[in-house]
Design an enzyme around this catalytic site. Structure first.
Site, PDB file in Angstrom:
ATOM      1  N   GLU A  90       0.589  -0.932  -0.035  1.00 39.54           N
ATOM      2  CA  GLU A  90      -0.104  -0.043  -0.001  1.00 39.54           C
ATOM      3  C   GLU A  90       0.703   1.216  -0.398  1.00 39.54           C
ATOM      4  OE1 GLU A  90      -3.005   0.703  -0.128  1.00 39.54           O
ATOM      5  OE2 GLU A  90      -3.971  -1.992  -0.226  1.00 39.54           O
ATOM      6  N   SER A 467     -52.935 -21.595  43.375  1.00 43.43           N
ATOM      7  CA  SER A 467     -52.298 -21.339  44.744  1.00 43.43           C
ATOM      8  C   SER A 467     -51.082 -21.829  45.200  1.00 43.43           C
ATOM      9  CB  SER A 467     -52.652 -23.050  44.882  1.00 43.43           C
ATOM     10  OG  SER A 467     -54.360 -23.707  44.585  1.00 43.43           O
TER      11      SER A 467
END
Length: 773
Positions: A90, A467
């Site tokens: 690069e 319950s």
């Protein structure tokens, strides 16, 4: 001659004027742009767009949320060869220029003048950093000039290593990978340190064409680019000629490795995502935070397996609903087509889609989604009696041919080392475990399959508690002065205050009445009539206010006697939290699932500071009240509606079953002093499940707890000093006389213990004679 000189002077003057004007314009542009340039010092504390990751308490990855897969790394975590490869391909003068490669610019300008087109780039790594962090991708002169100025500033502010690190973490490298560490994982399933030279060169060559030239989508172009990177590495003397020759002969080894969770717990991941999204908004997907939950991976795995197994077992108890479809006869060409069709059929939890290709009297052969052909033995088929309209299985099977035929699309599950015919349950369920010490949620499952439904029934479902709500009512009664020995008459009653109808005739589940019944007996056997009479005596307003102690909102509960039977709507989480108050000796804790959040820099940005029982949590029950309820709820397991749990062979577990009206909901909330677990079973659209809590929910709790209890110490609750034991007559709650062979022992608060002794048998006879005469 003079004319020529004058003309030359004018040309020179004009040229100098143009140069000065151009220089002035450039200077003016510089100062103008410089004033409007971003502050490059921000790069020293850059925050990358990184997905949020969610972990268990033991650091197993549960889920990742966010579009950009990035794993930021430091420079010393990157192989030096990878950094060299980027520089070589690069920007080979990276270490010598000042952020802008003017030699490269001249070469690019010369090429442009000569050919009329751009053939060689002059964008340095530093300029790419400037563009990627601060600028758009729009190609204009102004943007390019800003890019140059920023690159010069960046080079002055940061070291070359810092610039390279920014570059390698920011760049897109194809297939959803942002940064070099993510690319190493995506393409090779490796950490950076494990990459080979050819793999390093492949990654370094990706920035030029990450989408169209990566080794997955375009292997030939990617290979050519990789070899070009290797050539540049050799030309710039980063590798030897021998290394270069060997590396270019290596084939492409890249394969797609999508990031996967280490631990499957989708209801947990989604719960955390929703919570943090409501706080942080969309930033949660790019913040890069690591969220550590309170979830224990072992408990979570056990909970998931227990809920899946329990719901499948329930489904089998209620018969076989038939094949999903029939694809015709099993010809060879059909079977080839079936393999493709099966791949489109979803897998749910442990269930695998399959198609029947042969049926014999007591076995069947099936083609699975993975292409395998498997035998289903009679043991895996014989359960599949057809479902009756009442929800129960019909006549016993005598042949597999009565329920299966060629081409049937079915589901199979692997159990007991052989394949079983199965079906996706219509029933749903949820389970949640909470530490009563500090409210940490240890496990949570919101349904049979997250793939089928994202609805989290553990936290979002609002169902009647039945319950399972009674212990809160009985705690309120003990606080009012009643005792576990207080006796009520279990007999028919007609009420006008039901909250539902003008006249209400409640009954027990058994539709039987039991006469004189103590509070303990009423609780452990879940007697409805006694529970209603208790609420009548202590009062609805008082009870509603008392229920705040467990975290319930009175405004969301019924203001009628049906409250005693759990007619109010609640969630498994809310019920479990309420029971933690009994388990920890009377303290109110707050449930939480997030323990710690760490940002990208590794700094803790949030850490839970939970209230802890016996430390800083508020006591909401007296130790005596909690102890008495705990003792009664232990009796539910030893002698009451949950005796199935006795097979766990533990004396330190307590719990309560629950079943709502018409069996729409089945519950069991049980606990050890270190862990409270609530289980709910029912249909999303309420209808009868034809089973009680002890049949549908309790087996799931047992299956879960039998894997967990061996790791929990036997813990016997310490009896408060003011709790005493007395020998009483269970028929009237009075102290028993020495001759009463039916007397039992009961525990009391000392100041609530009975003071009166029942009359002796002889005294009773004398009283009767005195009355007669």
């Amino acid at each position: 001659m003079n004319i020529i000189l004058q003309t030359g002077q004018r040309v020179i003057f004009a040229f100098l004027s143009m140069c000065l004007s151009a220089l002035l314009i450039i200077v003016l542009i510089y100062f103008y742009l410089d004033e409007h340039l971003p502050d490059v010092s921000n790069l020293q504390n850059v925050q990358y767009q990184v997905p949020m990751q969610i972990y268990t308490s033991d650091k197993k990855l549960i889920g990742t949320f966010g579009g950009k897969y990035r794993l930021p790394v430091k420079f010393d975590e990157v192989p030096i060869m990878l950094a060299n490869a980027f520089v070589a391909i690069e920007d080979h003068r990276f270490y010598s220029h000042l952020g802008v490669d003017f030699i490269g610019f001249m070469r690019a300008a010369k090429s442009l003048l000569k050919t009329g087109r751009k053939s060689q780039g002059a964008s340095t790594i530093t300029m790419q950093v400037a563009r990627n962090f601060f600028l758009t991708k729009q190609k204009t002169f102004t943007r390019k000039f800003k890019e140059i100025l920023l690159a010069l500033k960046i080079d002055q502010s940061l070291s070359k290593e810092e610039i390279l690190t920014l570059y390698m973490n920011k760049i897109y490298l194809g297939q959803g990978a942002y940064g070099v560490a993510a690319a190493a994982k995506i393409y090779y399933g490796k950490q950076l340190k494990d990459l080979t030279l050819p793999q390093i060169a492949m990654i370094a060559g990706l920035p030029q064409g990450p989408s169209k030239s990566n080794p997955i989508s375009a292997p030939k172009r990617a290979l050519a680019r990789r070899n070009q990177v290797l050539l540049r590495l050799w030309q710039n003397k980063y590798i030897s000629k021998e290394m270069y020759k060997k590396a270019i002969l290596e084939p492409i080894t890249a394969k797609l490795h999508r990031p996967k969770s280490e631990f499957y717990a989708p209801y947990i991941a989604e719960t955390v995502r929703r919570k943090l999204k409501s706080i942080l908004g969309e930033a949660v997907y790019t913040s890069g935070i690591h969220v550590y939950t309170t979830i224990n991976s072992k408990l979570q795995r056990d909970a998931q397996l227990a809920i899946i197994t329990g719901l499948l077992n329930y489904d089998q108890r209620h018969g076989y609903r038939g094949a999903l479809d029939n694809w015709g006869k099993s010809k060879i060409e059909n079977i080839q087509g079936w393999s493709k069709k099966l791949k489109k059929i979803p897998t749910y939890s442990t269930l695998q889609p399959a198609v029947i290709i042969d049926v014999e009297k007591q076995q069947s052969t099936a083609l699975l989604k993975n292409g395998n052909i498997e035998i289903i033995p009679w043991e895996g088929i014989r359960w599949a009696r057809k479902t009756s309209k009442w929800g129960w299985p019909g006549k016993e099977l005598k042949s597999a041919k009565s329920v299966l035929k060629e081409g049937d699309l079915v589901y199979l599950s692997r159990k007991n080392n052989f394949w079983n015919l199965a079906q996706v349950p219509k029933i749903e369920g949820a389970i949640i475990s909470i530490s009563p010490k500090n409210g940490e949620i240890k496990s949570l499952v919101g349904g049979f399959s997250f793939k089928r439904s994202h609805f989290n029934r553990a936290t979002q479902a609002k169902r009647q508690a039945g319950s399972s709500f009674k212990p809160f009512i009985y705690s309120a009664a003990l606080n009012k002065g009643l005792t576990l020995a207080t006796v009520y008459d279990d007999s028919p009653i007609v009420l006008t205050d039901s909250g539902i109808n003008a006249y209400w005739r409640p009954s027990n589940v058994s539709h039987r009445f039991h006469g004189s019944t103590s509070l303990r007996e009423a609780l452990i056997h879940s007697r409805n009539i006694v529970s209603i009479k208790i609420l009548q005596d202590i009062g609805i307003p008082y009870t509603l206010d008392y229920l705040k102690r467990f975290g319930f909102n009175p405004e969301r509960l019924p203001h009628s006697l049906s409250l005693a039977l759990g007619s109010g709507l609640t969630s498994p989480t809310q019920l479990a939290v309420g029971y933690t108050t009994f388990a920890n000796g009377g303290y109110r804790i707050r449930p939480h699932m997030i323990n710690k959040i760490i940002d990208q820099r590794g700094e803790i940005v949030f850490e839970a500071s939970p209230l802890t029982a016996h430390k800083d949590a508020a006591p909401v029950l007296s130790p005596e009240n909690a102890f008495l309820i705990n003792d009664a709820l232990k009796d539910v397991i030893q002698n009451g509606t949950a005796t199935k749990a006795k097979r766990l062979n533990r004396k330190d577990i307590s719990g309560k079953t629950g079943t709502t009206n018409d069996m729409h909901d089945a519950w069991f909330i049980g606990y050890h002093p270190h862990l409270v677990t609530a289980v709910w079973v029912g249909f999303d659209i309420p209808k009868s499940i034809h089973e009680y809590g002890a049949q549908a929910a309790l087996p799931i709790w047992i299956d879960y707890m039998q894997k967990i209890l061996p790791d929990l110490p036997v813990t016997i609750s310490q009896k408060p000093p003011s709790i005493i034991t007395a020998r009483i007559n269970p028929q009237n709650g009075l102290l028993a006389n020495p001759n009463n062979e039916n007397a039992i022992y009961e525990i009391f608060r000392a100041y609530h213990a009975p003071k009166e002794t029942e009359p002796s048998k002889s005294q009773n006879q004398e009283d009767s004679l005195e009355y007669l005469f």
